[in-house]
Design a protein around this motif. Structure first.
Motif, short mmCIF file in Angstrom:
data_model
loop_
_atom_site.label_atom_id
_atom_site.label_comp_id
_atom_site.label_asym_id
_atom_site.label_seq_id
_atom_site.Cartn_x
_atom_site.Cartn_y
_atom_site.Cartn_z
N PRO A 62 -5.12 -0.11 -6.50
CA PRO A 62 -4.57 -0.03 -7.65
C PRO A 62 -4.52 1.58 -8.18
N LYS A 63 -5.97 1.77 -7.98
CA LYS A 63 -6.23 3.53 -8.90
C LYS A 63 -5.85 4.15 -7.39
N CYS A 64 -6.97 3.76 -6.41
CA CYS A 64 -6.73 5.45 -5.71
C CYS A 64 -5.74 4.92 -4.51
N ASN A 65 -5.64 4.31 -4.33
CA ASN A 65 -4.58 3.63 -3.15
C ASN A 65 -4.90 3.02 -1.72
N HIS A 66 -6.51 2.98 -1.70
CA HIS A 66 -7.04 2.71 -0.52
C HIS A 66 -6.48 1.65 0.57
N HIS A 67 -6.15 2.06 1.56
CA HIS A 67 -5.66 0.62 2.41
C HIS A 67 -6.70 -0.50 2.71
N PHE A 68 -6.84 -1.56 2.44
CA PHE A 68 -7.86 -2.47 2.57
C PHE A 68 -7.80 -2.91 3.90
N ARG A 69 -8.18 -3.29 5.29
CA ARG A 69 -7.75 -3.75 6.35
C ARG A 69 -7.04 -4.92 5.95
N LEU A 70 -6.01 -5.63 6.89
CA LEU A 70 -4.90 -6.33 5.78
C LEU A 70 -5.13 -7.58 7.47
N SER A 71 -5.31 -8.51 6.97
CA SER A 71 -5.30 -10.55 8.87
C SER A 71 -3.55 -9.71 9.40
N ARG A 76 15.00 -7.70 21.71
CA ARG A 76 14.72 -7.42 19.81
C ARG A 76 13.82 -6.47 21.21
N PRO A 77 13.95 -5.03 19.54
CA PRO A 77 12.70 -4.28 18.98
C PRO A 77 12.07 -5.00 19.07
N LEU A 78 10.29 -4.51 19.40
CA LEU A 78 9.67 -4.72 19.38
C LEU A 78 8.21 -4.02 18.95
N VAL A 79 7.92 -4.12 17.80
CA VAL A 79 6.71 -3.85 16.70
C VAL A 79 5.23 -4.51 17.53
N ILE A 80 4.75 -3.51 17.03
CA ILE A 80 3.14 -4.18 17.55
C ILE A 80 2.44 -2.85 16.23
N ILE A 81 1.62 -4.21 15.64
CA ILE A 81 0.89 -3.77 14.70
C ILE A 81 -0.88 -3.36 15.05
N SER A 82 -1.30 -2.10 15.45
CA SER A 82 -2.90 -2.32 16.11
C SER A 82 -3.47 -2.01 15.36
N GLN A 83 -5.23 -2.88 15.78
CA GLN A 83 -5.94 -2.68 14.37
C GLN A 83 -7.12 -3.50 15.58
N VAL A 141 8.33 0.12 18.16
CA VAL A 141 7.04 0.76 17.49
C VAL A 141 5.93 0.74 17.02
N SER A 142 5.62 1.69 17.55
CA SER A 142 3.62 1.31 17.26
C SER A 142 3.33 1.44 16.00
N VAL A 143 3.07 0.33 15.63
CA VAL A 143 2.07 0.65 13.93
C VAL A 143 0.40 1.04 14.13
N LEU A 144 0.39 2.22 14.25
CA LEU A 144 -1.60 2.25 13.83
C LEU A 144 -1.92 2.32 12.26
N THR A 145 -2.93 0.99 12.26
CA THR A 145 -3.62 0.90 11.15
C THR A 145 -5.55 1.01 11.45
N ASP A 146 -5.80 1.03 10.79
CA ASP A 146 -7.52 0.83 10.42
C ASP A 146 -8.22 0.18 11.00
N PRO A 147 -9.20 0.52 12.29
CA PRO A 147 -9.84 1.53 12.81
C PRO A 147 -8.54 1.48 14.18
N THR A 148 -7.87 2.12 15.14
CA THR A 148 -7.62 1.72 15.99
C THR A 148 -8.17 2.43 17.31
N THR A 149 -8.92 2.21 17.80
CA THR A 149 -9.69 3.54 18.28
C THR A 149 -10.44 2.70 20.02
N GLY A 150 -10.58 3.97 20.79
CA GLY A 150 -10.91 3.47 22.10
C GLY A 150 -10.09 3.20 23.21
N GLY A 151 -9.61 2.11 24.02
CA GLY A 151 -8.83 1.28 25.09
C GLY A 151 -7.61 1.10 23.97
#
Length: 279
Positions: free
Chosen positions: A47-56, A154-161, A195-205
């Motif tokens: 709530p102070k700096c808006n840093h996004h914690f990892r979400l399950s 149906r549209p596809l949504v993938i959350i990458s992490q 729709v692809s949603v890239l979250t922290d981190p999205t890396t490699g393959g």
């Protein structure tokens, strides 16, 4: 002595202050101490700096989908150990131990549901399962999610992490890059949005395959998005990297990301995109 507590009589006590595990979290962005309830109410952002914690993966299901609409798919799939791989622990032992610890069966949760009434197929990766690494099960579940979208339109949504390919499965893991990319070609041929949603981190393959193949690529603020990590790149080219290199804002500036969306606004943004796709 910070672990001592002074009582009313002024006599020091060696009774240690106990703080329940998981009740408070320190923000990696500003160092603020945040109560768990406050974090949950703020979509796991500071709530102070808006840093996004990892979400399950379960957290993204709750955040995005209408209550009670999610129907999980392929929850019974489990990784095998065809290579009989061993590092600090046998892979055959690591998998059941991680399942027991995380409550997950692998690094992605897939299913169908609705978002503001719009039906969709959702795949949400989870860093809590061996760093969100992509093995055969992740590739298979993503492939089946794509098939479900092709079948139902149906549209596809993938959350990458993800930390990338799962080394314990060797070439079998790398094969999932081609497998998921080929499946997404079928989705495009069927005219179904992705729709692809890239979250922290999205890396490699994962970055080198389905994560960057969306019709719309959305990133959370300051998410690390890369193939090789910044330290590896620095050592390879032998020079300092640009400021913010491999962060979402840098990638948007260079055309790899379409939108950067605050997690608190992600549901509304996806709902808007789904309305446009419907039309």
């Amino acid at each position: 002595m910070s672990w001592f507590r002074r009582n009313k009589s002024g006599i020091q006590s060696d009774t240690k202050r106990e703080m329940p595990d998981g009740l408070w979290h320190k923000c990696d962005g500003c160092g603020e101490m945040i109560h768990q309830r406050q974090l949950e109410d703020n979509a796991h952002t500071c709530p102070k700096c808006n840093h996004h914690f990892r979400l399950s993966s379960a957290g993204y299901v709750r955040l995005l989908l209408d209550d009670g609409s999610f129907e999980e798919m392929d929850a019974g799939l489990r990784a095998g150990d065809p290579l009989e791989f061993t590092d600090t622990k046998r892979y055959a032992e690591r998998i059941p131990a991680t399942i027991a610890k995380s409550g997950l069966t692998d690094a992605v949760r897939t299913g169908t549901g609705t978002l503001s009434g719009h039906p969709l197929t959702l795949a949400a990766m989870d860093f809590g399962f061996i760093g969100g690494s992509m093995g055969s099960v992740v590739g298979e579940k993503i492939a089946r999610a794509v098939d479900k979208s092709v079948e139902t339109k149906r549209p596809l949504v993938i959350i990458s992490q993800s930390g990338g390919a799962r080394m314990m499965e060797g070439a079998l893991s790398l094969m999932q890059m081609a497998k998921t990319s080929a499946k997404l070609t079928r989705l495009a041929d069927a005219g179904v949005p992705y729709v692809s949603v890239l979250t922290d981190p999205t890396t490699g393959g994962v970055t080198a395959s389905f994560a960057m193949l969306g019709d719309v690529n959305i990133a959370e603020p300051k998410a690390l998005i890369a193939f090789a990590g910044p330290r590896v790149v620095r050592q390879t080219i032998g020079r300092d990297l640009p400021e913010g290199f491999q962060r979402a804002e840098f990638l948007q500036e260079h055309g790899f990301v379409d939108l950067i969306v605050d997690r608190k606004k992600l549901r509304a943004q996806l709902a808007q995109l789904l309305r446009l796709f419907d039309n």
